[in-house]
Design a protein around this motif. Sequence first.
Motif, short mmCIF file in Angstrom:
data_model
loop_
_atom_site.label_atom_id
_atom_site.label_comp_id
_atom_site.label_asym_id
_atom_site.label_seq_id
_atom_site.Cartn_x
_atom_site.Cartn_y
_atom_site.Cartn_z
N LYS A 105 116.31 21.96 26.16
CA LYS A 105 115.24 22.67 25.46
C LYS A 105 115.71 24.09 25.11
O LYS A 105 116.38 24.74 25.91
CB LYS A 105 114.00 22.72 26.36
N ASP A 106 115.33 24.53 23.92
CA ASP A 106 115.66 25.88 23.41
C ASP A 106 117.16 26.11 23.25
O ASP A 106 117.62 27.24 23.19
CB ASP A 106 115.09 26.97 24.34
N ALA A 107 117.93 25.02 23.17
CA ALA A 107 119.37 25.18 22.93
C ALA A 107 119.63 25.46 21.45
O ALA A 107 118.87 24.99 20.58
CB ALA A 107 120.11 23.91 23.36
N PRO A 108 120.67 26.19 21.11
CA PRO A 108 121.00 26.42 19.70
C PRO A 108 121.25 25.11 18.98
O PRO A 108 121.83 24.17 19.54
CB PRO A 108 122.25 27.29 19.77
N VAL A 109 120.84 25.04 17.72
CA VAL A 109 121.03 23.83 16.91
C VAL A 109 122.26 24.03 16.04
O VAL A 109 122.40 25.05 15.35
CB VAL A 109 119.78 23.54 16.06
N LEU A 110 123.14 23.06 16.04
CA LEU A 110 124.37 23.13 15.25
C LEU A 110 124.07 22.80 13.79
O LEU A 110 123.16 22.04 13.48
CB LEU A 110 125.42 22.17 15.81
N LYS A 111 124.89 23.34 12.93
CA LYS A 111 124.76 23.09 11.50
C LYS A 111 125.96 22.27 11.03
O LYS A 111 127.00 22.22 11.68
CB LYS A 111 124.68 24.41 10.73
N GLY A 112 125.82 21.68 9.88
CA GLY A 112 126.92 20.95 9.29
C GLY A 112 126.72 19.46 9.35
O GLY A 112 125.75 18.93 9.91
N GLY A 113 127.71 18.74 8.76
CA GLY A 113 127.61 17.29 8.73
C GLY A 113 127.74 16.68 10.10
O GLY A 113 128.56 17.08 10.92
N GLY A 114 126.89 15.70 10.38
CA GLY A 114 126.90 15.03 11.67
C GLY A 114 126.11 15.72 12.74
O GLY A 114 125.96 15.17 13.85
N ALA A 115 125.60 16.92 12.46
CA ALA A 115 124.83 17.64 13.47
C ALA A 115 123.45 17.04 13.60
O ALA A 115 122.85 16.54 12.64
CB ALA A 115 124.73 19.11 13.10
N THR A 116 122.92 17.06 14.81
CA THR A 116 121.59 16.51 15.09
C THR A 116 120.61 17.66 15.34
O THR A 116 121.02 18.77 15.73
CB THR A 116 121.64 15.59 16.32
N PRO A 117 119.32 17.44 15.15
CA PRO A 117 118.34 18.52 15.35
C PRO A 117 118.17 18.92 16.81
O PRO A 117 117.50 19.92 17.10
CB PRO A 117 117.05 17.93 14.80
#
Length: 319
Positions: A105-117
């Motif tokens: 919870k509240d972890a940073p969300v990665l961006k780019g292809g293949g990244a999950t929400p």
Amino acid sequence: MLKTALKPRWIAGLVFAIAISGVFVLLSQWQFGRSTQPEAPVSTTTEETRQLTSVLQPGGFFPGSVADQMVSATGSYDPQKQVLVPGRLNDGARGYWIVSAFAVKDAPVLKGGGATPQTWIPVARGWIADPSDAVAPPSGTIVLTGRLLPSESPLANTDPGLGRASAVSVAELINDWSVSSYPGFVAAKTELSGSTDVSALATGGDVKPLLIGPQPPAQQVNWLNLFYSVEWVVFAGFALFIWWRLVKDDYRRDLEDALDAESGAESAAQPDIDSDADPAEEPVKERAGQAPGTSEAPQPLAAEAQRTAPYPTDPRVQS
């Protein structure tokens, strides 16, 4: 030589040499212990629980400074994302680790292809002896506490099979689970559901807790101390060599004294012989014109003839 070595003084010398060698060996052990010391003392700050989101960032490298850090995180498990890792030991018994995906919870969300929400982290929840003993992770919101460890390397050319992994490798697990993940995993210590601890440590049963302590720091070799440790061993051997050499010299002196005494005894047993008279040399001296057995030398032949010849006649006298 054994008889010489059993002399009281050399027995005492041997005891002294052994004592000196023992001291040198102890000094060698002390120097060897100092030659291998940790690069840094074990840090006690790793035992202070910190928030996972403030210690490690997803999508990057795992810094060595946060290894073994006790962390806490709030989130939930996905029962569909769970594998068994074989070849793990617990009190000498070989079994499996249960590794489940934990959504932080509240972890940073990665961006780019293949990244999950949602960002996940693998959690090693416990050890089992048989695959049939595996249980699903607890449901609902869980407050996780455990030790943060770096990702393991997957085993090459290995097919672990369905529902299994060759190692707790983030690279291998995110391919199976299709999730964005932190670059490490957590060995669970407690799992609080509300105020109840539902971890393997609290519930017992077939699932055994992973009691992983802080890893010892890497050690460096002090070559100077290592050289000194070898040097003291050489000194220990040299002390015994000196004793053996002294015994050997004493043994040779005893042999020389015995030979001298034997030679003196042989000389005393021989009779005295006049050195001026040598019976082996009796030359027969025959002088020219001397008959054997006579002591006087004969007159020369010319003198004898002169004495018997008549005097010459003087013609003036005759006339």
